[in-house]
Design a protein around this motif. Structure first.
Motif, PDB file in Angstrom:
ATOM      1  N   PRO A  62       0.773  -1.113  -0.052  1.00 29.01           N
ATOM      2  CA  PRO A  62       0.120   0.022   0.074  1.00 29.01           C
ATOM      3  C   PRO A  62       0.622   1.199  -0.006  1.00 29.01           C
ATOM      4  CG  PRO A  62      -0.560  -1.270   1.927  1.00 29.01           C
ATOM      5  CD  PRO A  62       0.389  -2.040   1.026  1.00 29.01           C
ATOM      6  N   ARG A  63       1.947   1.108   0.682  1.00 30.69           N
ATOM      7  CA  ARG A  63       3.051   2.459   0.452  1.00 30.69           C
ATOM      8  C   ARG A  63       3.839   2.460  -0.617  1.00 30.69           C
ATOM      9  NH1 ARG A  63       3.510   1.312   6.530  1.00 30.69           N
ATOM     10  NH2 ARG A  63       1.873   2.255   7.362  1.00 30.69           N
ATOM     11  N   ALA A  64       4.056   1.278  -1.174  1.00 31.43           N
ATOM     12  CA  ALA A  64       5.212   1.293  -2.157  1.00 31.43           C
ATOM     13  C   ALA A  64       4.585   1.115  -3.447  1.00 31.43           C
ATOM     14  CB  ALA A  64       6.129  -0.060  -2.109  1.00 31.43           C
ATOM     15  N   ALA A  65       3.268   1.014  -3.707  1.00 34.58           N
ATOM     16  CA  ALA A  65       2.709   0.851  -5.131  1.00 34.58           C
ATOM     17  C   ALA A  65       1.508   1.310  -4.883  1.00 34.58           C
ATOM     18  CB  ALA A  65       2.534  -0.826  -5.411  1.00 34.58           C
ATOM     19  N   ARG A  66       1.113   1.929  -6.268  1.00 35.49           N
ATOM     20  CA  ARG A  66      -0.257   2.779  -6.301  1.00 35.49           C
ATOM     21  C   ARG A  66      -0.750   2.513  -7.929  1.00 35.49           C
ATOM     22  NH1 ARG A  66       1.731   8.811  -6.247  1.00 35.49           N
ATOM     23  NH2 ARG A  66       2.687   8.972  -8.135  1.00 35.49           N
ATOM     24  N   ASP A  67      -2.077   2.393  -8.092  1.00 32.21           N
ATOM     25  CA  ASP A  67      -2.473   2.415  -9.422  1.00 32.21           C
ATOM     26  C   ASP A  67      -1.985   1.056 -10.052  1.00 32.21           C
ATOM     27  OD1 ASP A  67      -4.051   3.114 -11.543  1.00 32.21           O
ATOM     28  OD2 ASP A  67      -2.341   4.433 -12.707  1.00 32.21           O
ATOM     29  N   ILE A  68      -2.534  -0.043  -9.527  1.00 25.76           N
ATOM     30  CA  ILE A  68      -1.993  -1.266 -10.128  1.00 25.76           C
ATOM     31  C   ILE A  68      -3.079  -1.762 -11.038  1.00 25.76           C
ATOM     32  CG2 ILE A  68      -1.682  -3.815  -9.570  1.00 25.76           C
ATOM     33  CD1 ILE A  68      -0.615  -3.084  -6.674  1.00 25.76           C
ATOM     34  N   LYS A  69      -2.637  -2.291 -12.041  1.00 24.96           N
ATOM     35  CA  LYS A  69      -3.678  -2.613 -13.351  1.00 24.96           C
ATOM     36  C   LYS A  69      -3.236  -4.071 -13.591  1.00 24.96           C
ATOM     37  CE  LYS A  69      -4.711   1.933 -14.616  1.00 24.96           C
ATOM     38  NZ  LYS A  69      -4.337   3.132 -15.453  1.00 24.96           N
ATOM     39  N   ILE A  70      -3.868  -4.946 -13.701  1.00 23.31           N
ATOM     40  CA  ILE A  70      -3.511  -6.302 -14.086  1.00 23.31           C
ATOM     41  C   ILE A  70      -4.126  -6.516 -15.519  1.00 23.31           C
ATOM     42  CG2 ILE A  70      -4.108  -8.784 -13.806  1.00 23.31           C
ATOM     43  CD1 ILE A  70      -3.911  -7.996 -10.733  1.00 23.31           C
ATOM     44  N   GLU A  71      -3.290  -6.820 -16.305  1.00 22.29           N
ATOM     45  CA  GLU A  71      -3.589  -7.015 -17.931  1.00 22.29           C
ATOM     46  C   GLU A  71      -3.332  -8.374 -18.325  1.00 22.29           C
ATOM     47  OE1 GLU A  71      -5.061  -4.700 -19.543  1.00 22.29           O
ATOM     48  OE2 GLU A  71      -5.029  -3.201 -17.930  1.00 22.29           O
ATOM     49  N   GLU A  72      -3.453  -8.599 -19.593  1.00 20.58           N
ATOM     50  CA  GLU A  72      -3.454  -9.929 -19.981  1.00 20.58           C
ATOM     51  C   GLU A  72      -1.857 -10.477 -20.111  1.00 20.58           C
ATOM     52  OE1 GLU A  72      -4.577 -13.487 -21.453  1.00 20.58           O
ATOM     53  OE2 GLU A  72      -6.069 -11.732 -20.971  1.00 20.58           O
ATOM     54  N   GLU A  73      -1.150  -9.568 -20.466  1.00 21.43           N
ATOM     55  CA  GLU A  73       0.344 -10.084 -20.625  1.00 21.43           C
ATOM     56  C   GLU A  73       1.346  -9.592 -19.632  1.00 21.43           C
ATOM     57  OE1 GLU A  73       1.932  -9.631 -24.449  1.00 21.43           O
ATOM     58  OE2 GLU A  73       0.184 -10.369 -25.623  1.00 21.43           O
ATOM     59  N   TRP A  74       0.676  -8.362 -18.672  1.00 23.68           N
ATOM     60  CA  TRP A  74       1.382  -7.888 -17.850  1.00 23.68           C
ATOM     61  C   TRP A  74       0.707  -7.156 -16.746  1.00 23.68           C
ATOM     62  CZ3 TRP A  74      -0.462  -2.942 -18.299  1.00 23.68           C
ATOM     63  CH2 TRP A  74      -0.637  -2.685 -19.588  1.00 23.68           C
ATOM     64  N   VAL A  75       1.628  -6.716 -15.526  1.00 26.71           N
ATOM     65  CA  VAL A  75       0.782  -5.899 -14.523  1.00 26.71           C
ATOM     66  C   VAL A  75       1.382  -4.738 -14.720  1.00 26.71           C
ATOM     67  CG1 VAL A  75       2.403  -6.655 -12.804  1.00 26.71           C
ATOM     68  CG2 VAL A  75       0.160  -5.824 -12.159  1.00 26.71           C
ATOM     69  N   TYR A  76       0.734  -3.543 -14.601  1.00 27.73           N
ATOM     70  CA  TYR A  76       1.136  -2.332 -14.378  1.00 27.73           C
ATOM     71  C   TYR A  76       1.129  -1.654 -13.071  1.00 27.73           C
ATOM     72  CZ  TYR A  76       0.927   2.966 -14.707  1.00 27.73           C
ATOM     73  OH  TYR A  76       1.260   4.086 -14.492  1.00 27.73           O
ATOM     74  N   ALA A  77       2.064  -1.022 -12.720  1.00 25.47           N
ATOM     75  CA  ALA A  77       2.029  -0.367 -11.426  1.00 25.47           C
ATOM     76  C   ALA A  77       2.686   1.038 -11.291  1.00 25.47           C
ATOM     77  CB  ALA A  77       2.206  -1.187 -10.113  1.00 25.47           C
ATOM     78  N   GLU A  78       2.486   1.884 -10.394  1.00 21.67           N
ATOM     79  CA  GLU A  78       3.472   2.830 -10.052  1.00 21.67           C
ATOM     80  C   GLU A  78       3.854   2.359  -8.806  1.00 21.67           C
ATOM     81  OE1 GLU A  78       1.881   6.700 -10.445  1.00 21.67           O
ATOM     82  OE2 GLU A  78       0.808   6.672 -11.988  1.00 21.67           O
ATOM     83  N   LEU A  79       5.486   2.335  -8.913  1.00 21.96           N
ATOM     84  CA  LEU A  79       6.354   1.797  -7.606  1.00 21.96           C
ATOM     85  C   LEU A  79       7.296   2.983  -7.249  1.00 21.96           C
ATOM     86  CD1 LEU A  79       7.196  -1.732  -8.683  1.00 21.96           C
ATOM     87  CD2 LEU A  79       5.103  -0.966  -7.485  1.00 21.96           C
ATOM     88  N   GLN A  80       7.478   2.889  -5.986  1.00 25.99           N
ATOM     89  CA  GLN A  80       8.355   4.150  -5.118  1.00 25.99           C
ATOM     90  C   GLN A  80       9.787   3.542  -5.269  1.00 25.99           C
ATOM     91  OE1 GLN A  80       6.867   5.437  -1.783  1.00 25.99           O
ATOM     92  NE2 GLN A  80       8.089   7.544  -1.993  1.00 25.99           N
ATOM     93  N   PHE A  81      10.764   4.151  -5.788  1.00 23.54           N
ATOM     94  CA  PHE A  81      11.859   3.839  -5.480  1.00 23.54           C
ATOM     95  C   PHE A  81      12.736   5.270  -4.695  1.00 23.54           C
ATOM     96  CE2 PHE A  81      10.578   1.429  -9.311  1.00 23.54           C
ATOM     97  CZ  PHE A  81      11.297   0.176  -9.050  1.00 23.54           C
ATOM     98  N   GLY A  82      13.074   4.982  -3.680  1.00 22.26           N
ATOM     99  CA  GLY A  82      13.308   6.319  -3.002  1.00 22.26           C
ATOM    100  C   GLY A  82      12.344   7.200  -2.852  1.00 22.26           C
ATOM    101  N   TYR A  83      12.485   8.512  -3.250  1.00 19.22           N
ATOM    102  CA  TYR A  83      11.414   9.407  -3.365  1.00 19.22           C
ATOM    103  C   TYR A  83      10.525   9.432  -4.676  1.00 19.22           C
ATOM    104  CZ  TYR A  83      12.958  10.398   1.363  1.00 19.22           C
ATOM    105  OH  TYR A  83      13.399  10.419   2.580  1.00 19.22           O
TER     106      TYR A  83
END
Length: 159
Positions: A62-83
């Motif tokens: 919940p703190r490291a990922a947002r906007d997770i979208k599960i698709e047919e060939e991949w999963v999309y997410a916005e992940l936090q690397f540092g800030y």
């Protein structure tokens, strides 16, 4: 080892999707080990250091990922690397393992780095004869007139 066919790959992708959803629902925060793959995209960051050889372990939570979208060939997410938040596309074929924080549950799977062997596309015909099936009642197998062999693995007799 035989090269994977599209059906095997799709089955494994579906399994990985279900595992991803299960880990998300069950653990909230979990880890995904993704191997280097041609379709892996990690924003502007990319793979650094030893990651191009050994892959990358990503935190999904919940703190490291947002906007997770599960698709047919991949999963999309916005992940936090540092800030910094990065857009990440994780191909199901490159996901190697899932595990929780305590590493009590670890699931390791096969990965596919290349493209699957696709069956050759047949030319479309309007003739009904090429689609017609002929059954041989004695053998329990059916054969098509367009020279596609269908094997009945339950049959123990050879002809």
């Amino acid at each position: 080892m035989d090269s994977p066919n599209l059906e095997d790959i799709q089955t494994l992708r579906e399994f990985k999707k279900q595992l991803f959803s299960l880990y998300w629902e069950r653990f909230g925060t979990f880890y995904v080990h993704v191997m280097p793959h041609p379709d892996l995209k990690i924003g502007k960051r990319g793979l650094v250091g030893e990651e191009p050889e050994s892959g990358i372990i990503l935190v999904i939570g919940p703190r490291a990922a947002r906007d997770i979208k599960i698709e047919e060939e991949w999963v999309y997410a916005e992940l936090q690397f540092g800030y910094t938040w990065e857009e990440v596309f994780l191909p199901w074929d490159g996901i190697f393992r899932f595990f929780d924080k305590s590493q009590q549950t670890v699931t390791q799977m096969r990965i596919y780095l290349g493209k699957p062997d696709l069956p050759p596309k047949k030319e479309e015909t309007t003739s009904a004869e090429t689609k017609e099936e002929v059954s041989d009642l004695g053998s329990g197998s059916s054969k098509r007139k367009d020279n596609v062999i269908q094997v009945d693995f339950g049959s123990k007799t050879k002809k």
